[in-house]
Design an enzyme around this catalytic site. Structure first.
Site, PDB file in Angstrom:
ATOM      1  N   GLY A  51      22.002 -66.536  14.268  1.00 17.38           N
ATOM      2  CA  GLY A  51      21.578 -67.933  14.346  1.00 17.38           C
ATOM      3  C   GLY A  51      20.184 -68.045  14.936  1.00 17.38           C
ATOM      4  O   GLY A  51      19.861 -68.982  15.670  1.00 17.38           O
ATOM      5  N   GLN A  96      17.437 -74.141  16.844  1.00 19.15           N
ATOM      6  CA  GLN A  96      16.571 -74.693  17.887  1.00 19.15           C
ATOM      7  C   GLN A  96      16.447 -73.743  19.078  1.00 19.15           C
ATOM      8  O   GLN A  96      15.343 -73.414  19.514  1.00 19.15           O
ATOM      9  CB  GLN A  96      17.102 -76.048  18.361  1.00 19.15           C
ATOM     10  CG  GLN A  96      16.176 -76.736  19.363  1.00 19.15           C
ATOM     11  CD  GLN A  96      16.825 -77.900  20.076  1.00 19.15           C
ATOM     12  OE1 GLN A  96      18.048 -78.013  20.152  1.00 19.15           O
ATOM     13  NE2 GLN A  96      16.012 -78.783  20.635  1.00 19.15           N
ATOM     14  N   ILE A 129      21.701 -67.300   8.251  1.00 13.38           N
ATOM     15  CA  ILE A 129      22.341 -67.369   6.940  1.00 13.38           C
ATOM     16  C   ILE A 129      21.326 -67.590   5.822  1.00 13.38           C
ATOM     17  O   ILE A 129      21.627 -67.423   4.645  1.00 13.38           O
ATOM     18  CB  ILE A 129      23.423 -68.476   6.938  1.00 13.38           C
ATOM     19  CG1 ILE A 129      24.400 -68.290   5.772  1.00 13.38           C
ATOM     20  CG2 ILE A 129      22.783 -69.858   6.954  1.00 13.38           C
ATOM     21  CD1 ILE A 129      25.632 -69.144   5.857  1.00 13.38           C
ATOM     22  N   TYR A 131      33.093 -80.311  18.053  1.00 11.62           N
ATOM     23  CA  TYR A 131      32.189 -79.360  18.712  1.00 11.62           C
ATOM     24  C   TYR A 131      32.686 -79.023  20.114  1.00 11.62           C
ATOM     25  O   TYR A 131      32.781 -77.852  20.497  1.00 11.62           O
ATOM     26  CB  TYR A 131      30.786 -79.965  18.768  1.00 11.62           C
ATOM     27  CG  TYR A 131      29.762 -79.123  19.478  1.00 11.62           C
ATOM     28  CD1 TYR A 131      29.393 -77.865  18.998  1.00 11.62           C
ATOM     29  CD2 TYR A 131      29.136 -79.597  20.629  1.00 11.62           C
ATOM     30  CE1 TYR A 131      28.433 -77.095  19.647  1.00 11.62           C
ATOM     31  CE2 TYR A 131      28.170 -78.835  21.280  1.00 11.62           C
ATOM     32  CZ  TYR A 131      27.829 -77.594  20.786  1.00 11.62           C
ATOM     33  OH  TYR A 131      26.874 -76.835  21.434  1.00 11.62           O
ATOM     34  N   ILE A 185      18.969 -80.050  25.260  1.00 14.43           N
ATOM     35  CA  ILE A 185      17.782 -79.197  25.324  1.00 14.43           C
ATOM     36  C   ILE A 185      16.580 -79.911  24.696  1.00 14.43           C
ATOM     37  O   ILE A 185      16.680 -80.445  23.590  1.00 14.43           O
ATOM     38  CB  ILE A 185      18.023 -77.859  24.585  1.00 14.43           C
ATOM     39  CG1 ILE A 185      19.277 -77.164  25.122  1.00 14.43           C
ATOM     40  CG2 ILE A 185      16.802 -76.962  24.698  1.00 14.43           C
ATOM     41  CD1 ILE A 185      19.188 -76.710  26.554  1.00 14.43           C
TER      42      ILE A 185
END
Length: 318
Positions: free
Chosen positions: A9, A13, A36, A143, A173
């Site tokens: 990943g 971000q 991916i 999530y 973040i």
């Protein structure tokens, strides 16, 4: 142990900025970026890059063996707001990817794992102010559910199989380098972009919605710190509370207006308001500060200065 790192990943971000930091620390050849797709060309071109589907155990294992990986940072995930639109996709991605990495560690293919959790593990029944490390956790989003379940599995794999897995409950973040990825705290990044381009912003949360936030540099620092800490000092194997600062959209807008008086903000709360209302307003991260000496650097004023300066330069070049 000299780390040979795989970031799964890496185009996201946090993953993208973590990739740059780890390559600066350990060298380009020792940090393999994967995702991916080729969605972040800067990351793809900055060093060794592999296409890896985090949900494909065989693909992850092949990449680990090919590059003799001993440390994995699993940054692939579907975040809160996007996850509510695609609940089963969020569950499959967030859980399958974690099991694949934990099982590779259990089988001794890798020695150390970083997996990010989130303040989304908390819910409306959690104490809102200075949310404790150990408290009620009744998440209201897919999530958050995947992160809560993931924390339990991380601790289980550590206790049962000796897997050296380390985790942080990230707050929101804030970064000028990468766009947000579908989270409820995204307004705190979008607002700076709109301040530069439009001098105004319509916020999808109400003005007094306080949420825990953190500048990206602090989030990366915390991630590097916990992974480089002595194993004996990492005493919590579910996930550590992590805190920087807390503020409301109104307070953030005021900090922008101090540097950009013409900026204005309006409020039009949407479905993300309900998610934000279920989350803490501030976090107690005393365990992280005591166990491995965590300390954040950036205040709201410093964050605003960094964001407006760097985004201003970015848009001038565009």
């Amino acid at each position: 142990m000299n780390p040979k790192i795989l970031i799964i990943g890496a185009c996201g971000q946090i993953g993208s900025e973590l990739t740059y930091k780890l390559r600066a620390l350990y060298g380009d050849k020792n940090v393999i970026a994967s995702d991916i797709s080729y969605s972040n060309i800067d990351i793809v071109n900055s060093g060794v890059f592999e296409i890896v589907d985090a949900q494909d155990y065989a693909a992850v294992k092949i990449c680990v063996e090919k590059h003799r990986i001993n440390t994995v940072y699993l940054m692939a995930a579907m975040l809160s707001a996007t996850g509510e639109k695609y609940p089963m996709k969020a569950w499959d991605l967030n859980m399958n990817s974690l099991f694949h990495v934990l099982n590779l560690a259990k089988a001794k293919f890798i020695k150390k794992v970083f997996w990010p959790s989130s303040i989304a593990v908390f819910g409306s029944t959690t104490p809102k102010e200075n949310t404790p490390q150990f408290t009620v956790m009744e998440p209201s989003t897919v999530y958050g559910i995947t992160k809560q379940v993931g924390e339990r599995w991380c601790e289980y794999y550590h206790n049962k199989y000796g897997v050296d897995v380390r985790s942080l409950r990230y707050p929101g973040i804030i970064s000028w380098k990468t766009l947000p990825g579908g989270g409820t705290t995204d307004y705190a990044v979008e607002i700076y972009h709109k301040a530069i381009t439009d001098k105004k912003y319509e916020c999808f949360l109400s003005e007094n919605t306080a949420l825990p936030m953190m500048f990206m540099d602090d989030a990366i620092k915390a991630t590097v710190d916990i992974m480089s800490a002595n194993e004996k000092d990492v005493k919590i194997r579910s996930s550590y509370n992590l805190s920087g600062i807390s503020f409301t959209p109104k307070e953030l807008a005021q900090s922008i207006k101090q540097q950009m008086p013409e900026f204005s903000i309006t409020y039009k709360p949407d479905y993300r308001q309900e998610i934000a209302d279920s989350w803490p307003k501030s976090i107690d991260d005393a365990y992280a500060r005591n166990d491995w000496k965590w300390k954040h650097d950036f205040s709201l004023e410093q964050i605003t200065k960094e964001m407006l300066t760097h985004l201003g330069e970015k848009y001038k070049k565009a």
